[in-house]
Design an enzyme around this catalytic site. Sequence first.
Site: not given
Length: 131
Positions: A59, A61, A87, A93, A129
């Site tokens: 991704c 990001e 967009r 995500c 985590w």
Amino acid sequence: MELHPLTADDHELIELARRTVDANTDGPDGIYTMGAAVRGADGRTYAGINLYHFTGGPCAELVALGHARAAGARELTTIVAVGNENRGVQALCGRDRQILLDYHPTIRVILPGPGWALVTDLLPAAFPWHP
């Protein structure tokens, strides 16, 4: 979840992500291109673009996070993702949210809306985590 108003710095980060995706888009032929930008605690900014691949690819990001880390930025304050073809700002995500929670639990995430929220607000009751 409450969205907080965007600052001038937030708009600057959105513009960096937009310029990055516009300059590097794979085009409108069904290919989903994203640009992302992050801001370090020192004010420096880093951009990334996703690498489209049928297996998934990284991704935008995560590429922006890697760019920041490679440049020595360990503390990040804000992140945004912007889609190609006008967009605009896009939501992150789940995988990106989890990674941000694990590495940068206090990061601000710019969301469509417009506004921002802490990553901890985007993953309530998440499993933390710690690397």
